[in-house]
Design a protein around this motif. Sequence first.
Motif, short mmCIF file in Angstrom:
data_model
loop_
_atom_site.label_atom_id
_atom_site.label_comp_id
_atom_site.label_asym_id
_atom_site.label_seq_id
_atom_site.Cartn_x
_atom_site.Cartn_y
_atom_site.Cartn_z
N VAL A 132 -0.61 -101.08 -72.51
CA VAL A 132 -0.88 -101.46 -71.12
C VAL A 132 -1.16 -100.21 -70.29
N LEU A 133 -2.28 -100.24 -69.56
CA LEU A 133 -2.63 -99.13 -68.66
C LEU A 133 -2.28 -99.54 -67.24
N LYS A 134 -1.43 -98.74 -66.59
CA LYS A 134 -1.03 -99.00 -65.21
C LYS A 134 -1.65 -97.93 -64.31
N LEU A 135 -2.32 -98.38 -63.26
CA LEU A 135 -3.04 -97.47 -62.36
C LEU A 135 -2.56 -97.65 -60.93
N PHE A 159 -0.23 -99.97 -52.34
CA PHE A 159 0.56 -101.04 -52.95
C PHE A 159 -0.19 -101.74 -54.09
N ILE A 160 -1.40 -101.28 -54.37
CA ILE A 160 -2.18 -101.84 -55.48
C ILE A 160 -1.77 -101.12 -56.76
N HIS A 161 -1.10 -101.82 -57.64
CA HIS A 161 -0.68 -101.26 -58.93
C HIS A 161 -1.26 -102.15 -60.02
N SER A 162 -2.44 -101.79 -60.47
CA SER A 162 -3.15 -102.61 -61.45
C SER A 162 -2.61 -102.33 -62.85
N ALA A 163 -2.38 -103.40 -63.61
CA ALA A 163 -1.92 -103.29 -65.00
C ALA A 163 -2.94 -103.98 -65.90
N VAL A 164 -3.56 -103.20 -66.79
CA VAL A 164 -4.62 -103.70 -67.66
C VAL A 164 -4.14 -103.67 -69.11
N GLN A 171 -12.07 -101.60 -76.04
CA GLN A 171 -13.18 -100.88 -75.43
C GLN A 171 -13.44 -101.34 -73.99
N GLN A 172 -12.71 -102.35 -73.56
CA GLN A 172 -12.84 -102.82 -72.19
C GLN A 172 -11.60 -103.62 -71.81
N GLY A 173 -11.44 -103.81 -70.51
CA GLY A 173 -10.30 -104.58 -70.03
C GLY A 173 -10.50 -104.90 -68.55
N HIS A 174 -9.75 -105.87 -68.05
CA HIS A 174 -9.85 -106.23 -66.64
C HIS A 174 -8.54 -106.83 -66.17
N THR A 175 -8.36 -106.85 -64.85
CA THR A 175 -7.17 -107.43 -64.26
C THR A 175 -7.43 -107.74 -62.80
N ILE A 176 -6.65 -108.66 -62.23
CA ILE A 176 -6.73 -109.01 -60.82
C ILE A 176 -5.37 -108.70 -60.19
N THR A 193 -7.93 -107.54 -55.62
CA THR A 193 -8.71 -106.52 -56.33
C THR A 193 -9.01 -106.97 -57.75
N LEU A 194 -10.29 -107.05 -58.08
CA LEU A 194 -10.74 -107.29 -59.45
C LEU A 194 -11.16 -105.96 -60.03
N LEU A 195 -10.45 -105.49 -61.05
CA LEU A 195 -10.71 -104.19 -61.66
C LEU A 195 -11.21 -104.39 -63.09
N ARG A 196 -12.24 -103.65 -63.45
CA ARG A 196 -12.78 -103.69 -64.82
C ARG A 196 -12.86 -102.26 -65.37
N LEU A 197 -12.57 -102.15 -66.66
CA LEU A 197 -12.66 -100.87 -67.38
C LEU A 197 -13.62 -101.02 -68.55
N MET A 198 -14.42 -99.98 -68.77
CA MET A 198 -15.35 -99.98 -69.91
C MET A 198 -15.34 -98.59 -70.54
N LEU A 199 -15.07 -98.54 -71.85
CA LEU A 199 -15.07 -97.26 -72.56
C LEU A 199 -16.47 -96.66 -72.58
#
Length: 200
Positions: A132-135, A159-164, A171-176, A193-199
Amino acid sequence: MPKPVKVVIWVMVFAVCAGVGAFVASRSNPFPPGVEDPGARTSPRPTLTPTGPTPTAWDVTMHVDSQHTLHEGGACRSDWDVSGTIEIQPNGEASGVADAKLAAPASCDFQQSQVQTKAIRLVITGGRAAGVLKLSFSEGGRTPAGSQDLGGFTSTLHFIHSAVKLPAAAQQGHTITKVSRSDGDLGMYASTTLLRLMLQ
């Protein structure tokens, strides 16, 4: 044949033989195959240094809908598009930067004269553990300087602590992530917040 002449002939024969022997010796290897010359020096072979794991780079995109609801008078809204890059180190630490840009003009239910922020620099930090990646996010600057974010995105940013979910082979992930907090005056700040990650 006179003796002096014989002596001269033998001297010449010996000289020719010596010359032929020296020529042959110069063209031959005194050490047979498989036998090293004890006097020869060999250069040491270069030592290969093993390379360890390297950081991975990820593209980050976000869409943020934010709203500041006042106790009286209505609400202001602002929508943001965010793009940037983070690096995840082999030990799991993550860091990077991103730029948030106003996706559409901010709107309010009432007349107001404040200057709306149009762009925000975001500083991203976090860590990856157990898949799990926490940002987390903080502000690194805004344009125009001294402007106000009417929709309250910057008021929810800390206060936005996104956990993906991001396992090792991902190779990718997303979270709201949804945030809601008081504005200190009986009103509320809220953001989605809709966050997306792409390697990369």
